[in-house]
Each structure stands twice: as structure tokens, then as C-alpha cells.
Design a protein around this motif. Structure first.
Motif, PDB file in Angstrom:
ATOM      1  N   PRO A 164      43.839  38.999  43.885  1.00  0.00           N
ATOM      2  CA  PRO A 164      44.859  39.418  42.906  1.00  0.00           C
ATOM      3  C   PRO A 164      44.395  40.584  42.034  1.00  0.00           C
ATOM      4  CG  PRO A 164      44.457  37.044  42.748  1.00  0.00           C
ATOM      5  CD  PRO A 164      43.508  37.591  43.750  1.00  0.00           C
ATOM      6  N   ASP A 165      43.110  40.630  41.698  1.00  0.00           N
ATOM      7  CA  ASP A 165      42.618  41.747  40.886  1.00  0.00           C
ATOM      8  C   ASP A 165      42.684  43.058  41.665  1.00  0.00           C
ATOM      9  OD1 ASP A 165      42.124  40.122  38.689  1.00  0.00           O
ATOM     10  OD2 ASP A 165      40.061  39.694  39.331  1.00  0.00           O
ATOM     11  N   GLU A 166      42.387  42.979  42.951  1.00  0.00           N
ATOM     12  CA  GLU A 166      42.465  44.173  43.788  1.00  0.00           C
ATOM     13  C   GLU A 166      43.916  44.641  43.915  1.00  0.00           C
ATOM     14  OE1 GLU A 166      41.518  45.566  48.358  1.00  0.00           O
ATOM     15  OE2 GLU A 166      40.449  43.840  47.538  1.00  0.00           O
ATOM     16  N   VAL A 167      44.835  43.697  44.080  1.00  0.00           N
ATOM     17  CA  VAL A 167      46.256  44.043  44.160  1.00  0.00           C
ATOM     18  C   VAL A 167      46.704  44.704  42.865  1.00  0.00           C
ATOM     19  CG1 VAL A 167      48.603  43.103  44.308  1.00  0.00           C
ATOM     20  CG2 VAL A 167      46.832  42.280  45.857  1.00  0.00           C
ATOM     21  N   ARG A 168      46.336  44.121  41.744  1.00  0.00           N
ATOM     22  CA  ARG A 168      46.723  44.693  40.450  1.00  0.00           C
ATOM     23  C   ARG A 168      46.170  46.102  40.294  1.00  0.00           C
ATOM     24  NH1 ARG A 168      46.305  40.770  36.345  1.00  0.00           N
ATOM     25  NH2 ARG A 168      48.537  40.822  36.122  1.00  0.00           N
ATOM     26  N   GLU A 169      44.916  46.312  40.676  1.00  0.00           N
ATOM     27  CA  GLU A 169      44.322  47.652  40.566  1.00  0.00           C
ATOM     28  C   GLU A 169      45.031  48.641  41.484  1.00  0.00           C
ATOM     29  OE1 GLU A 169      42.324  48.895  38.245  1.00  0.00           O
ATOM     30  OE2 GLU A 169      42.651  46.890  37.417  1.00  0.00           O
ATOM     31  N   ASN A 170      45.398  48.203  42.686  1.00  0.00           N
ATOM     32  CA  ASN A 170      46.140  49.075  43.594  1.00  0.00           C
ATOM     33  C   ASN A 170      47.518  49.423  43.022  1.00  0.00           C
ATOM     34  OD1 ASN A 170      44.047  49.127  45.438  1.00  0.00           O
ATOM     35  ND2 ASN A 170      44.898  47.484  46.690  1.00  0.00           N
ATOM     36  N   LEU A 171      48.188  48.440  42.443  1.00  0.00           N
ATOM     37  CA  LEU A 171      49.491  48.693  41.828  1.00  0.00           C
ATOM     38  C   LEU A 171      49.359  49.630  40.634  1.00  0.00           C
ATOM     39  CD1 LEU A 171      51.032  45.099  41.994  1.00  0.00           C
ATOM     40  CD2 LEU A 171      51.698  47.102  43.359  1.00  0.00           C
ATOM     41  N   ARG A 172      48.307  49.456  39.839  1.00  0.00           N
ATOM     42  CA  ARG A 172      48.075  50.351  38.696  1.00  0.00           C
ATOM     43  C   ARG A 172      47.784  51.776  39.172  1.00  0.00           C
ATOM     44  NH1 ARG A 172      48.094  48.593  33.777  1.00  0.00           N
ATOM     45  NH2 ARG A 172      46.849  50.292  32.937  1.00  0.00           N
ATOM     46  N   ALA A 173      47.028  51.900  40.272  1.00  0.00           N
ATOM     47  CA  ALA A 173      46.734  53.230  40.818  1.00  0.00           C
ATOM     48  C   ALA A 173      48.029  53.902  41.292  1.00  0.00           C
ATOM     49  CB  ALA A 173      45.725  53.128  41.962  1.00  0.00           C
ATOM     50  N   ASP A 174      48.901  53.141  41.953  1.00  0.00           N
ATOM     51  CA  ASP A 174      50.196  53.682  42.378  1.00  0.00           C
ATOM     52  C   ASP A 174      51.031  54.115  41.175  1.00  0.00           C
ATOM     53  OD1 ASP A 174      49.510  53.159  45.024  1.00  0.00           O
ATOM     54  OD2 ASP A 174      50.791  51.370  45.188  1.00  0.00           O
ATOM     55  N   ALA A 175      51.030  53.296  40.131  1.00  0.00           N
ATOM     56  CA  ALA A 175      51.785  53.622  38.919  1.00  0.00           C
ATOM     57  C   ALA A 175      51.216  54.868  38.252  1.00  0.00           C
ATOM     58  CB  ALA A 175      51.768  52.435  37.953  1.00  0.00           C
ATOM     59  N   ARG A 176      49.899  54.964  38.205  1.00  0.00           N
ATOM     60  CA  ARG A 176      49.252  56.144  37.609  1.00  0.00           C
ATOM     61  C   ARG A 176      49.642  57.397  38.393  1.00  0.00           C
ATOM     62  NH1 ARG A 176      48.636  58.374  33.457  1.00  0.00           N
ATOM     63  NH2 ARG A 176      48.192  56.336  32.623  1.00  0.00           N
ATOM     64  N   GLU A 177      49.647  57.300  39.722  1.00  0.00           N
ATOM     65  CA  GLU A 177      50.047  58.455  40.541  1.00  0.00           C
ATOM     66  C   GLU A 177      51.502  58.829  40.270  1.00  0.00           C
ATOM     67  OE1 GLU A 177      50.516  61.639  42.784  1.00  0.00           O
ATOM     68  OE2 GLU A 177      48.579  60.767  42.223  1.00  0.00           O
TER      69      GLU A 177
END
Length: 149
Positions: free
Chosen positions: A52-65
Motif C-alpha cells: 500500500p505504501d508503494e501504491v500511495r507513492e506511485n499515485l502521489r508521483a502521478d499527481a505530482r506529474e
């Protein structure tokens, strides 16, 4: 006409169209753009296969982009832009951002990245249209509509 334009983005094609529309509103008037992407935490995976932490970080990276893409368009248009990545239910967080940023109008895409999420969670766009204290401009690929103004 507007001093602060909040652009909700998720990196979708409709978000790109909304970004273009926001710049068309902001550039001639000197309005500031506030780009916001919200990480939907209610749909993150929580099982033994996906961390779940990896998923959250991936989602945050997508949002940042997504917000960085808005910032690049704003820079090219000569428009001041602030960016925010938030977490939680998108309609609630976007309404909070409207208040916090002092936005005069919200510009967002007609549809986001996931039609499935729209069916399960309800449409962020529909909720903003019914609950926003400021006008909402909804932009799609080739069609626009608005409430307020």
C-alpha cells in the motif's frame, strides 16, 4: 474577471483541455492559477501482493506529474501558477482547496482517468457542480459547459 483560477487535474485528456481553458482565462487578465491533484486514498490496494505504501507513492508521483504539467503550460503562457498535491476524497479536498486558495472559479475536466471509479465513487465533477461556492467550468475534449458565472 477572475483573480484566482483553481484547475483540478488528474493528468487525463480532459484535464489537459481544462488546463488550456484555464490559461485562456488567466493569461489576458493576469489571474493566478492554482493547480490541484488529489490522490484518491479510498481506492488504494491493500493486499499481500501490492504494498500500500508503494501504491500511495506511485499515485502521489502521478499527481505530482499532473500538477507539474499544468505548471509547465502556465509558464509557457506567462501565467503565475501554484501547485498542490492533496490526499483524500477528491470532491471534499477540492472544495477545501477552493476555500484555501480563494479561488473565484474552478476549471476541471468532464471526465477523469477512470470511468469505473466514477461509477463506484460518484463523479467529482457532479459533486463540484452541486456544492461549489464559486462558478465551475467543465471542459471536455471538444465540449464545454459551465455552472455559475
Amino acid at each position: 474577471m477572475y483573480d484566482t483560477i483553481l484547475v483540478a487535474t488528474d493528468g487525463s485528456e480532459d484535464s489537459a483541455a481544462a488546463t488550456d481553458h484555464a490559461m485562456a482565462l488567466a493569461a489576458p487578465t493576469g489571474a493566478r492559477v492554482h493547480a490541484v491533484a488529489v490522490v484518491e486514498t479510498r481506492t488504494a490496494y491493500d493486499n499481500a501482493i501490492v504494498d500500500p505504501d508503494e501504491v500511495r507513492e506511485n499515485l502521489r508521483a502521478d499527481a505530482r506529474e499532473a500538477v507539474d504539467a499544468v505548471a509547465r503550460v502556465a509558464e509557457s503562457a506567462g501565467v503565475d501558477c501554484e501547485t498542490t498535491v492533496d490526499e483524500g476524497p477528491p470532491p471534499e479536498r477540492l472544495l477545501e482547496q477552493v476555500e484555501e486558495s480563494g479561488a473565484d472559479v474552478v476549471v476541471l475536466g468532464a471526465t477523469g482517468r477512470s470511468g469505473f471509479k466514477r461509477l463506484v465513487l460518484g463523479s467529482t465533477t457532479e459533486q463540484l457542480l452541486s456544492q461549489s461556492p464559486v462558478p465551475v467550468v467543465v471542459v471536455g475534449r471538444g465540449n464545454e459547459s459551465s455552472r455559475g458565472a
